[in-house]
Design a protein around this motif. Structure first.
Motif, PDB file in Angstrom:
ATOM      1  N   GLY A 142       0.787  -1.222   0.000  1.00  0.00           N
ATOM      2  CA  GLY A 142       0.000   0.000   0.000  1.00  0.00           C
ATOM      3  C   GLY A 142       0.820   1.273   0.000  1.00  0.00           C
ATOM      4  O   GLY A 142       0.267   2.374  -0.024  1.00  0.00           O
ATOM      5  N   THR A 200       1.881  -3.605  -3.744  1.00  0.00           N
ATOM      6  CA  THR A 200       0.516  -4.108  -3.533  1.00  0.00           C
ATOM      7  C   THR A 200       0.469  -5.301  -2.581  1.00  0.00           C
ATOM      8  O   THR A 200      -0.606  -5.652  -2.080  1.00  0.00           O
ATOM      9  CB  THR A 200      -0.121  -4.524  -4.878  1.00  0.00           C
ATOM     10  OG1 THR A 200       0.674  -5.560  -5.456  1.00  0.00           O
ATOM     11  CG2 THR A 200      -0.210  -3.350  -5.823  1.00  0.00           C
ATOM     12  N   TYR A 201       1.620  -5.947  -2.351  1.00  0.00           N
ATOM     13  CA  TYR A 201       1.613  -7.173  -1.549  1.00  0.00           C
ATOM     14  C   TYR A 201       3.002  -7.392  -0.961  1.00  0.00           C
ATOM     15  O   TYR A 201       4.004  -7.032  -1.579  1.00  0.00           O
ATOM     16  CB  TYR A 201       1.225  -8.353  -2.446  1.00  0.00           C
ATOM     17  CG  TYR A 201       0.851  -9.633  -1.719  1.00  0.00           C
ATOM     18  CD1 TYR A 201      -0.445  -9.851  -1.278  1.00  0.00           C
ATOM     19  CD2 TYR A 201       1.812 -10.620  -1.484  1.00  0.00           C
ATOM     20  CE1 TYR A 201      -0.798 -11.021  -0.626  1.00  0.00           C
ATOM     21  CE2 TYR A 201       1.480 -11.796  -0.826  1.00  0.00           C
ATOM     22  CZ  TYR A 201       0.163 -11.991  -0.401  1.00  0.00           C
ATOM     23  OH  TYR A 201      -0.170 -13.155   0.247  1.00  0.00           O
ATOM     24  N   ALA A 373      -7.685 -11.436  -1.475  1.00  0.00           N
ATOM     25  CA  ALA A 373      -8.229 -10.155  -1.950  1.00  0.00           C
ATOM     26  C   ALA A 373      -9.612  -9.933  -1.341  1.00  0.00           C
ATOM     27  O   ALA A 373     -10.216 -10.846  -0.772  1.00  0.00           O
ATOM     28  CB  ALA A 373      -8.317 -10.142  -3.475  1.00  0.00           C
ATOM     29  N   TYR A 375     -13.482  -8.076  -2.348  1.00  0.00           N
ATOM     30  CA  TYR A 375     -14.209  -7.531  -3.493  1.00  0.00           C
ATOM     31  C   TYR A 375     -15.657  -7.272  -3.128  1.00  0.00           C
ATOM     32  O   TYR A 375     -16.349  -8.141  -2.593  1.00  0.00           O
ATOM     33  CB  TYR A 375     -14.151  -8.513  -4.668  1.00  0.00           C
ATOM     34  CG  TYR A 375     -15.043  -8.126  -5.829  1.00  0.00           C
ATOM     35  CD1 TYR A 375     -14.624  -7.168  -6.752  1.00  0.00           C
ATOM     36  CD2 TYR A 375     -16.297  -8.699  -5.989  1.00  0.00           C
ATOM     37  CE1 TYR A 375     -15.443  -6.796  -7.804  1.00  0.00           C
ATOM     38  CE2 TYR A 375     -17.117  -8.330  -7.041  1.00  0.00           C
ATOM     39  CZ  TYR A 375     -16.704  -7.381  -7.949  1.00  0.00           C
ATOM     40  OH  TYR A 375     -17.513  -6.998  -8.991  1.00  0.00           O
ATOM     41  N   SER A 379     -15.952  -1.488  -3.887  1.00  0.00           N
ATOM     42  CA  SER A 379     -14.499  -1.427  -3.699  1.00  0.00           C
ATOM     43  C   SER A 379     -13.867  -2.797  -3.901  1.00  0.00           C
ATOM     44  O   SER A 379     -14.518  -3.824  -3.746  1.00  0.00           O
ATOM     45  CB  SER A 379     -14.166  -0.910  -2.297  1.00  0.00           C
ATOM     46  OG  SER A 379     -14.543  -1.866  -1.323  1.00  0.00           O
ATOM     47  N   LYS A 380     -12.575  -2.766  -4.238  1.00  0.00           N
ATOM     48  CA  LYS A 380     -11.826  -4.006  -4.383  1.00  0.00           C
ATOM     49  C   LYS A 380     -10.372  -3.719  -4.059  1.00  0.00           C
ATOM     50  O   LYS A 380      -9.800  -2.723  -4.500  1.00  0.00           O
ATOM     51  CB  LYS A 380     -11.974  -4.574  -5.797  1.00  0.00           C
ATOM     52  CG  LYS A 380     -11.760  -3.601  -6.926  1.00  0.00           C
ATOM     53  CD  LYS A 380     -12.195  -4.205  -8.245  1.00  0.00           C
ATOM     54  CE  LYS A 380     -12.142  -3.195  -9.365  1.00  0.00           C
ATOM     55  NZ  LYS A 380     -12.635  -3.719 -10.631  1.00  0.00           N
ATOM     56  N   THR A 381      -9.778  -4.602  -3.278  1.00  0.00           N
ATOM     57  CA  THR A 381      -8.376  -4.438  -2.911  1.00  0.00           C
ATOM     58  C   THR A 381      -7.672  -5.787  -3.016  1.00  0.00           C
ATOM     59  O   THR A 381      -8.281  -6.843  -2.806  1.00  0.00           O
ATOM     60  CB  THR A 381      -8.238  -3.916  -1.470  1.00  0.00           C
ATOM     61  OG1 THR A 381      -8.903  -4.813  -0.571  1.00  0.00           O
ATOM     62  CG2 THR A 381      -8.812  -2.518  -1.325  1.00  0.00           C
ATOM     63  N   GLY A 382      -6.386  -5.726  -3.322  1.00  0.00           N
ATOM     64  CA  GLY A 382      -5.606  -6.942  -3.411  1.00  0.00           C
ATOM     65  C   GLY A 382      -5.024  -7.165  -4.785  1.00  0.00           C
ATOM     66  O   GLY A 382      -5.083  -6.289  -5.654  1.00  0.00           O
TER      67      GLY A 382
END
Length: 890
Positions: A142, A200-201, A373, A375, A379-382
């Motif tokens: 992030g 991102t990870y 992740a 979803y 919103s969506k993250t991962g």
């Protein structure tokens, strides 16, 4: 190159301490040595510089000289009108220019506000501008990367680099990778992290090796800074035309001045006449009209979801014959999507997935439960790959939160790049399912069975061969393939090391960043219009080629090339090969610029579309740069000429169509103005050559050029577009505005208007003086009173003005009759003709204006005469067009 060096070598070269970091004293020294970690730009132009750039034109110099001479000769009205023209033109230009490119400012904003570093043995958070080479940087998910970093430690680190490299998915980073090839593309430099990309990870630690303008982003900034804006085809043509008209006006003035002196006329009188000729030769309103027509075109484009940042871009679009497009987010949707799956020995499209089928259902559950992740619709993250799996479930009304509640996770083995596997343990009633997903090669090694048609069977060689055949088939289509496997546990009391053993293979899923649905038709339309579409991407060659084939951009592998191959080519070699190339894969920002240059060198008008930071230099280098408005970075938008508000490639095609029509309209306006000015020149030239008094005064010509001509010219600029314009091939940018007989038409129509103006002058003089005989054509000077000359000039003034108004109706189409085009299809033009006639009447009938313009109040019979003469251009052109159409049919 930092990526080629070992960690120990990097530590030595940067003179850093990986345990304690740099000391405060050392940081201060390096700040002095390297400067702040921020991007620099060249100094912006002052208002005075912008104003001078607008005035620095041959036509403007001649007009200003004419204004000065007018003041000296006590003709202030001429000077005032000329001054107004110059001021309006300059103000419009400065306003447009002051919306200068924000590329470098946007690049600066990309720098992250904060970064975590080791200083004096402690971890501290500092503004990213204060980072110096040698700093130890801490990276976590992030967080944006604050500078270029050589990684020294990584744990499942993934970095989103699409804005810089064009890579459609986050890149796995590994500090221990050794790279020896000096030409390794940015996207393959696994041991490096670059400024303004996003982790991102996972996590990582690295050494700051380049800051500020030395970073990869900084190199892009330098490229943007060094590039100079090139003139568009129309700007070049208008600049050439301006020089021709300017020097032509000077030559005509000199000739007329000399002729007048030889005829025994007063020098001052001839100087005034020469100024009139100079004014007549220059279409004062042309720059403003072109700008206004382009501005109106901009408003039209907004309705087509295209925002034009630079007015000339509207015109440039009309001549584009090469569209270079970034793949990720431009031709594709910029989101990974599952398109195929394999279960029960069958490879099927994802639309065939059936939740009533046990194998289908188990594969879907495996992919959604073994997933980190999140979803929702909002919103969506991962990781994009994992988000794609969750989206697949949502399409079949299987949602992540419900599934996680039903089958809670009780244990897991996180994904690791070495294993290329991830495992979770989920509760299924009284039992526990081990769910594993990952790379098919690694997955099959830990499987002993397969789930086929609802039953567990031994994993035979035949089954493995079938699985690998389906996997290879998906890979050939550039799909990213993941496999799923499971086993059932009676309880959770199992050694973690045994979770990924003796698994049962379920199936495969294949995903890709798919093409936009409407793009294929748009590319086909481009092809039929003589426009080549070129894909330029940071992705791998097989992925790019698969998308290119599906969209109809390329047909075979010979039309694709790697960026590393470009490095080995000379400009000559690339030029020889480039006409056959359609796909450029694994390219860097420098490669993109090289490609655009190569196409331009072949005489093409090149459009470049893109959304990332890596696209900015090529967007600026292209004849027209087109940025994505939704997914596009501020840098890309700042470097572009046009921004698409819907990120739709198809909008480019609509914009090209609009651009072609706008160019045609501008051409109509310019040719109309030139034919009108030619009429003024012919009228003055022949009158002076024959020793007559000047039939027009400077103020008359200025009035006609600025008012009577301008309104119809503007109306022609908004003429309804030709519906079949996309059936035509792109126009040759080298083609003159006067090609296809347009130059001859300008001269002949100018001659016709000039003759009609002189005819009105002669008739006006004879009618007033009572000399009805045909010869001599013009009354002798001894019977020419001041009133007679004023009456004759008024007749000439009105015919010159009104004949040009009627002539504007001819300009709508070179072959079609005004009745075929439709008299009222351009209501603005009809209104401008009527308004022009009304204004001409006002000038003649209102006493105060009559004195300013030194004209005579015409009688009804005079109006009938001038009306009959003025309509002749329309009548004669209609007859000529009719003859052309008949001849063409024959």
């Amino acid at each position: 190159m930092w990526f080629e060096k070992s960690v120990d070598d990097v530590i030595k070269e940067t003179k850093t301490d990986i345990v304690n970091g740099l000391s405060t004293e050392e940081v201060e020294k390096r700040k002095v040595q390297y400067g702040l970690n921020q991007l620099q730009g060249k100094k912006r132009k002052t208002l005075l510089q912008l104003l001078f750039a607008q005035i620095n034109d041959v036509l403007i110099y001649i007009l200003l000289a004419a204004a000065v001479i007018s003041v000296i000769l006590d003709e202030p009205s001429d000077a005032i009108v000329i001054g107004i023209v110059v001021i309006i033109n300059s103000v419009v230009g400065v306003i447009q220019e002051s919306k200068a490119e924000k590329s470098l400012e946007a690049l600066k904003k990309l720098s992250t506000p904060k970064a975590i570093v080791k200083r004096n043995g402690e971890m501290v958070e500092i503004p990213s501008e204060e980072i110096v080479p040698g700093d130890i940087i801490i990276i976590d998910a992030g967080r944006f990367i604050p500078c270029d970093i050589r990684l020294i430690e990584t744990a499942n680190l993934k970095i989103e680099e699409s804005a810089l490299t064009g890579e459609s998915v986050p890149v796995d980073k590994d500090a221990n990778v050794t790279l020896n090839a000096a030409d390794t593309p940015l996207g393959d430099q696994k041991n490096m992290a670059f400024m303004s990309t996003l982790a991102t990870y996972g996590r990582g630690i690295g050494i700051a090796v380049d800051t500020g303008m030395s970073t990869e982003i900084g190199k892009i900034a330098k490229m943007l800074d060094q590039q100079e804006s090139e003139l568009t085809p129309l700007q070049k043509k208008l600049a050439e035309l301006g020089k021709i008209l300017g020097f032509g006006a000077i030559i005509i003035c000199i000739i007329m001045f000399v002729v007048g002196l030889l005829q025994g006329k007063e020098p001052m009188e001839m100087l005034l006449i020469s100024i009139s000729l100079a004014v007549a030769a220059i279409p004062e309103g042309m720059p403003a009209i072109v700008t206004i027509v382009l501005a109106i075109g901009v408003q039209r484009m907004i309705k087509e979801n295209a925002i034009v940042r630079k007015l000339p871009a509207v015109e440039t679009l009309g001549s584009v014959n090469i569209v270079c497009s970034d793949k990720t987010g431009t031709l594709t949707q910029n989101k990974m999507t599952v398109t195929k799956f394999y279960v029960d020995g069958v490879l099927s499209p994802v639309t065939a997935l059936d939740l009533n089928n046990a194998s289908h259902k188990l594969l879907l559950e495996n992919m959604m439960l073994c997933n980190d992740a999140t979803y929702t619709e909002s919103s969506k993250t991962g990781d994009p790959t994992e988000i794609a799996l969750l989206e697949m479930g949502a399409k079949f009304n299987v949602f992540q939160d419900e599934m996680q509640k039903q089958h809670s996770r009780v244990d897991e083995i996180p994904f690791e790049s070495d294993r290329k596997l991830m495992t979770t343990v989920n509760k299924y009633g009284e039992e526990y399912y081990v769910m594993t997903k990952g790379a098919i090669d690694n997955l099959l090694k830990i499987c002993t069975g397969a789930f086929i048609n609802g039953k567990v069977v031994p994993l035979t060689d035949d089954i493995i061969a079938n699985i690998m055949s389906s996997s290879n088939s998906m890979s050939d289509d550039a799909l990213r393939v993941l496999g799923g496997a499971y086993k059932i546990l009676p309880n959770t009391h199992v050694e973690i090391d045994t979770l990924e053993k003796d698994l049962i293979f379920i199936g495969l899923v294949g995903m890709i960043d798919p093409p936009r649905e409407e793009v294929k038709d748009s590319i086909a339309l481009c092809k039929s219009s003589g426009i080549k579409t070129i894909m330029i991407t940071g992705d791998h060659k097989n992925t790019a080629l698969a998308i290119a084939k599906e969209l109809g951009i390329a047909e075979d592998e010979s039309q694709a090339i790697f960026g590393s191959e470009l490095d080995k080519m000379t400009d000559k070699e690339l030029s020889a090969k480039i006409d056959n190339l359609r796909v450029f894969a694994r390219v860097s920002p420098e490669h993109k610029v090289k490609i655009v240059k190569a196409f331009k060198a072949k005489g093409n008008i090149v459009s470049m579309t893109g959304d990332g930071v890596n696209d900015a230099p090529s967007l600026k280098m292209a004849d027209i740069g087109v940025a994505m408005g939704i997914t596009g970075t501020d840098v890309a938008k700042g470097a572009s000429d046009m921004v698409l508000t819907d990120d739709n490639f198809s909008t480019i095609v609509s914009a090209i169509k609009e651009g072609r029509n706008i160019f045609n309209n501008i051409k109509k306006s310019i040719l109309f103005l030139l034919s009108c000015n030619a009429g003024e020149i012919f009228a003055l030239f022949f009158a002076i050559l024959l020793g007559w008094a000047a039939p027009l005064k400077s103020i008359h010509i200025l009035w006609v050029n600025l008012i009577t001509d301008t309104l119809p010219a503007l109306s022609l600029g908004v003429d309804p577009g030709d519906k079949d314009v996309m059936k035509e091939k792109p126009r040759d940018p080298k083609q003159s505005l006067f090609a296809n007989g347009q130059g001859l038409s300008v001269i002949l129509n100018g001659l016709l208007i000039g003759i009609l103006t002189l005819a009105a002058f002669i008739i006006g003089a004879k009618v007033y003086t009572g000399h009805a005989s045909l010869f001599p054509l013009f009354p002798p000077e001894d019977v020419m009173t001041e009133d007679a000359l004023r009456h004759a000039r008024t007749m000439a003034f009105v015919v010159l003005s009104v004949s040009q108004l009627f002539h504007s109706l001819n300009m709508r189409h070179p072959e079609k009759s005004i009745f075929q085009v439709g008299i009222f299809t351009n209501k603005y033009l009809i209104a401008s003709v009527l308004l022009g006639i009304f204004l001409q009447d006002v000038v003649i009938t209102v006493p105060i204006l009559r004195e300013v313009f030194d004209v005579f109040n015409l009688l009804p019979k005079d109006w009938l005469l001038v009306g009959a003469l003025s309509i002749m251009p329309l009548v004669i052109n209609e007859i000529i067009k009719l003859i052309r159409r008949i001849t063409k049919k024959a």
